[in-house]
Design an enzyme around this catalytic site. Structure first.
Site, PDB file in Angstrom:
ATOM      1  N   THR A 145       0.683  -0.795  -0.058  1.00 13.22           N
ATOM      2  CA  THR A 145      -0.143   0.495   0.138  1.00 13.22           C
ATOM      3  C   THR A 145       0.992   1.037  -0.279  1.00 13.22           C
ATOM      4  O   THR A 145       2.112   1.442   0.787  1.00 13.22           O
ATOM      5  CB  THR A 145      -0.931   0.239   1.186  1.00 13.22           C
ATOM      6  N   ASP A 147      -0.022   3.594   0.804  1.00 12.79           N
ATOM      7  CA  ASP A 147      -0.566   4.436   2.493  1.00 12.79           C
ATOM      8  C   ASP A 147       0.412   3.922   3.704  1.00 12.79           C
ATOM      9  O   ASP A 147       0.398   4.797   4.894  1.00 12.79           O
ATOM     10  CB  ASP A 147      -1.525   4.197   2.728  1.00 12.79           C
TER      11      ASP A 147
HETATM   12  O1  F6P Z   1      -5.120   2.736  -0.137  1.00 14.30           O
HETATM   13  C1  F6P Z   1      -4.726   3.598  -0.930  1.00 14.30           C
HETATM   14  C2  F6P Z   1      -5.440   4.544  -1.676  1.00 14.30           C
HETATM   15  O2  F6P Z   1      -5.011   5.129  -2.949  1.00 14.30           O
HETATM   16  C3  F6P Z   1      -5.663   5.859  -0.561  1.00 14.30           C
HETATM   17  O3  F6P Z   1      -4.383   6.527  -0.227  1.00 14.30           O
HETATM   18  C4  F6P Z   1      -6.664   6.766  -1.135  1.00 14.30           C
HETATM   19  O4  F6P Z   1      -7.136   7.192  -0.766  1.00 14.30           O
HETATM   20  C5  F6P Z   1      -7.188   5.582  -1.851  1.00 14.30           C
HETATM   21  O5  F6P Z   1      -6.782   4.051  -2.080  1.00 14.30           O
HETATM   22  C6  F6P Z   1      -8.404   5.698  -2.667  1.00 14.30           C
HETATM   23  O6  F6P Z   1      -8.818   4.455  -3.358  1.00 14.30           O
HETATM   24  P1  F6P Z   1      -9.767   4.890  -5.383  1.00 14.30           P
HETATM   25  O7  F6P Z   1      -8.835   4.379  -5.869  1.00 14.30           O
HETATM   26  O8  F6P Z   1     -10.859   3.886  -4.767  1.00 14.30           O
HETATM   27  O9  F6P Z   1     -10.257   6.229  -5.133  1.00 14.30           O
END
Ligand code: F6P
Length: 384
Positions: A145, A147
């Site tokens: 991730t 994150d």
């Molecule tokens: O968990 C990874 C992430 O990129 C986060 O940083 C972000 O909030 C989220 O996923 C975005 O998700 P999506 O691709 O569903 O917009």
């Protein structure tokens, strides 16, 4: 030790750089042992497709091979250079519906796997753990991730590349900021965690880094401190500034805002004018504060994986295969003090599930940690 194994691999949750490099590492390490490898498309959705007859086990077989690159590059295995996931990934839907869970479990059985390697973040690993318990799967989890909020591992796959991407973007924004005497407010991903903002903010020369762990919402006092930081920079002769804000920081009324940088950019202008109008000489430099907001967005999940992420992918992938070879199942592969090792999932998963129940990030930035202290000592405003 079993001579022959039939293993599955899937990527789940949001994509990140390095997934293909892990898939490649697993295929290479496993096929060298004479094992069969099956790639499950779109996370656990692939088991449903299999059960519904939309694909066959043969369709999912992964062989070690180069890709069809023409000319002198024929045979080059490009997988480790590419971001995204060749298997596809899903970060929507929770198979808590018993009928859906049943289809997944049947699909798994249908494939006849001896073990599964699941590459995911905290959310998807939580979901897969529930299924694994129901289906008595033998599995190994690999953390990924941007994150970097999977507990028990110091680093998750994809984080390093994302830090580099954000750092590069901050560098690029510096020169347009400087040319126009502007305050650039840059919104960085991270969900509820500030690791990406903190690491890239320091590496990219930010003057302010706002993270949910230290500044959970944009209170008046936070905005006031940001403006004071800008005033101080201006007194020292610097006309531009870089303000990094993690997407997990809320509005003052604790409301999430998908464009929180825009709100902050406006508030910096309003508060600078107020401070300037107070007549206090230390704020006279705030007379003309021009701000611009940039949401970096999904570019942070892309880009060719960094050398570190490729190495991590190779080492994580090999460790997962070695764990299965040793019949040491139900473990999370982790990075611990510069080494790859693993932790039992029955220790990791209860902690992750508990943090999800309580609605908190499973591995937030430590407000008293060395990196936060370092940022402060470098003169970066990170909150009180
Ligand atoms: O968990 C990874 C992430 O990129 C986060 O940083 C972000 O909030 C989220 O996923 C975005 O998700 P999506 O691709 O569903 O917009």
């Amino acid at each position: 030790m079993p001579q022959s194994q039939r293993i599955g691999i899937l990527t789940s949750g949001g994509d990140c750089p390095g997934l293909n490099a892990i898939i490649r590492a697993v295929i290479k390490c496993a096929t060298h042992k004479g094992w069969e490898v099956f790639g499950i498309p779109y996370g656990t959705q692939g088991f449903i497709d299999l059960e519904l007859g939309q694909c066959t086990p043969e369709d999912l077989r992964l062989n070690e091979h180069g890709y069809d690159v023409p000319g002198l590059l024929r045979g080059l295995d490009i997988l480790q250079f590419l971001s995204g996931s060749v298997l596809g990934a899903l970060n929507k839907g929770n198979p808590s519906d018993p009928a859906i869970a049943q289809e997944i479990l049947q699909g798994y059985q249908h494939l006849g796997l001896e073990a599964l390697i699941a590459i995911g973040g905290d959310g998807s690993l939580d979901i897969i753990d529930d299924l694994a318990q129901k289906g008595e799967w033998r599995w190994v989890a690999i953390p990924k991730t941007i994150d970097n909020d999977v507990p028990y591992t110091e680093i998750s796959l994809g984080f390093d590349t994302a830090v580099n991407t954000v750092t590069r973007s901050l560098y690029d924004l510096t020169f347009t900021a400087a040319s126009h005497d502007r305050i650039m407010v840059v919104q960085v991903m991270g969900r509820d965690a500030g690791h990406l903002a903190l690491h890239a903010g320091i590496a990219g020369g930010a003057d302010v880094i706002l993270m949910p762990e230290l500044t959970p919402c944009l209170s008046e006092s936070v905005i006031d401190q940001v403006c004071r930081q800008i005033a101080q920079l201006r007194q020292g002769g610097r006309r531009f500034a870089l303000v990094v804000i993690a997407e997990g920081v809320c509005r003052p009324e604790w409301q999430k805002d998908s464009c929180i940088c825009e709100y902050l950019a406006q508030q910096i202008q309003v508060q600078s004018q107020r401070l300037c109008a107070s007549g206090d000489p230390q704020f006279c430099t705030l007379q003309e504060v021009d701000t611009r907001a940039t949401v970096l967005g999904h570019i942070q999940r892309s880009g060719t994986p960094s050398a570190f992420d490729r190495l991590l992918a190779a080492r994580f992938g090999r460790e997962a295969v070695d764990l299965i070879a040793a019949q040491n199942y139900n473990r999370l592969v982790v990075w611990d003090h510069g080494e790859v090792t693993s932790k039992p999932l029955d220790q990791v998963m209860p902690y992750i599930k508990q943090s999800h129940r309580e609605g908190r990030c499973p591995d937030p930035v430590d407000p008293q940690g060395r990196l936060v202290q370092t940022a402060r000592e470098l003169g970066i405003y990170v909150g009180e």
